[in-house]
Design a protein around this motif. Structure first.
Motif, PDB file in Angstrom:
ATOM      1  N   PHE A 188       0.907  -1.313  -0.010  1.00 58.75           N
ATOM      2  CA  PHE A 188       0.025   0.044  -0.147  1.00 58.75           C
ATOM      3  C   PHE A 188       0.999   1.399  -0.129  1.00 58.75           C
ATOM      4  N   ALA A 189       1.833   1.185   0.972  1.00 60.76           N
ATOM      5  CA  ALA A 189       2.779   2.664   0.921  1.00 60.76           C
ATOM      6  C   ALA A 189       3.583   2.895  -0.410  1.00 60.76           C
ATOM      7  N   ARG A 190       4.009   1.575  -0.944  1.00 61.06           N
ATOM      8  CA  ARG A 190       4.763   1.780  -2.120  1.00 61.06           C
ATOM      9  C   ARG A 190       3.761   2.148  -3.342  1.00 61.06           C
ATOM     10  N   ASP A 191       2.484   1.662  -3.356  1.00 59.43           N
ATOM     11  CA  ASP A 191       1.606   2.029  -4.485  1.00 59.43           C
ATOM     12  C   ASP A 191       1.174   3.464  -4.362  1.00 59.43           C
ATOM     13  N   ALA A 192       1.167   3.981  -3.033  1.00 60.43           N
ATOM     14  CA  ALA A 192       0.790   5.354  -2.825  1.00 60.43           C
ATOM     15  C   ALA A 192       1.732   6.219  -3.395  1.00 60.43           C
ATOM     16  N   ASP A 193       2.983   5.911  -3.089  1.00 61.95           N
ATOM     17  CA  ASP A 193       4.125   6.845  -3.336  1.00 61.95           C
ATOM     18  C   ASP A 193       4.622   6.482  -4.976  1.00 61.95           C
ATOM     19  N   SER A 194       4.257   5.798  -5.971  1.00 65.33           N
ATOM     20  CA  SER A 194       4.334   5.202  -7.085  1.00 65.33           C
ATOM     21  C   SER A 194       4.082   6.437  -8.044  1.00 65.33           C
ATOM     22  N   SER A 195       4.684   6.462  -9.059  1.00 66.11           N
ATOM     23  CA  SER A 195       4.413   7.322 -10.436  1.00 66.11           C
ATOM     24  C   SER A 195       3.122   6.965 -10.883  1.00 66.11           C
ATOM     25  N   ALA A 196       2.860   5.560 -10.801  1.00 60.73           N
ATOM     26  CA  ALA A 196       1.541   5.109 -11.378  1.00 60.73           C
ATOM     27  C   ALA A 196       0.052   5.803 -10.530  1.00 60.73           C
ATOM     28  N   ALA A 197       0.419   5.899  -9.305  1.00 59.95           N
ATOM     29  CA  ALA A 197      -0.550   6.434  -8.400  1.00 59.95           C
ATOM     30  C   ALA A 197      -0.761   8.139  -8.929  1.00 59.95           C
TER      31      ALA A 197
END
Length: 266
Positions: A188-197
């Motif tokens: 969740f933390a990685r996804d939230a900080d991702s360029s995709a998000a």
């Protein structure tokens, strides 16, 4: 960390080009959207200013180009309801918006029970953060929750009474993710900080500004713009008008097909 979008203001956005009618829709939505969330508005006026109230004609104020913004994607993790529902409500909202929270708590659950559950309505969420860095962080976190199938649970937790006043710092977002039942908090933390998000949120935000939304919440119901957390009666009327129009359109198509078949048989 994702690049902040807070420096990009509504005035820098160019309206999306759908047609001349949409220019009118965008201007109207922008005006009413401002009125719907402007400071010091009385409770009575906040429930009466809506694009839906401009006319009683169900066809007036409906823009087919805007109706095409409904994605109807079975894989959309930020949507609920059947992809073939006759009515699609698109919501442009911010987790730091008090009026959005009011809609989420007071109106949306009733709409889900009355229309989504019976297949009439599909609701598609668009992240539209306009209140700065924490708004953007909450939007990315909501998108990340969706990647694990928990968007609506996160949505409910983030819009609970009193939550926005506690802010949306990283620790708070993680706590909300835990409350939403998100299994893999590291992901969740990685996804939230991702360029995709950032890209997904930016795409939704550009679309919102492109149709003339300047504040939250703003809605499209089968191409009819509505601004503000309007009372349940407003949404009920517009949804039922849209559903009736969709049924009549299908009936007309069916009648035409039947006549064509009869003609061919002769």
């Amino acid at each position: 960390m994702p690049k902040s979008m807070s420096s990009r203001t509504p005035s820098s956005r160019k309206p999306l080009i759908y047609g001349a009618g949409v220019v009118v829709a965008a201007a109207l939505l922008g005006f009413v959207s401002y009125r719907a969330t402007a400071p010091d508005r009385s409770a009575s006026s906040s429930s009466s200013s809506s694009v839906a109230d401009v006319t009683a004609d169900p066809d007036a104020g409906v823009y087919p180009e805007l109706a095409k913004l409904a994605r109807r994607d079975a894989g959309d993790k930020l949507a609920q309801g059947r992809v073939d529902a006759p009515v699609v409500l698109i919501e442009y909202a911010d987790f730091k918006c008090g009026y959005c929270g009011k809609f989420a708590r007071d109106t949306e659950p009733a709409l889900v029970k009355k229309y989504v559950d019976n297949g009439t309505l599909r609701i598609e969420w668009r992240n539209f953060p306009i209140f700065g860095a924490e708004s953007e962080a909450a939007a990315r976190a909501a998108w990340a929750a969706g990647q694990q199938g928990r968007f609506w649970q996160f949505h409910r937790a983030a819009y609970a009474e009193g939550v926005k006043e506690q802010g949306f710092g990283k620790d708070r977002l993680k706590a909300l993710a835990r409350q939403a039942g998100i299994a893999d908090l590291d992901r969740f933390a990685r996804d939230a900080d991702s360029s995709a998000a950032s890209a997904a949120v930016g795409k939704d935000q550009e679309q919102g500004y492109g149709i003339g939304a300047t504040s939250t919440p703003s809605f499209l119901i089968n191409g009819r713009p509505i601004a503000g957390a309007q009372p349940m009666e407003t949404f009920t009327r517009v949804i039922e008008e849209a559903a009736e129009k969709a049924r009549n359109t299908e009936d007309a198509k069916g009648g035409g097909d039947a006549e064509g078949a009869e003609g061919g048989a002769e």
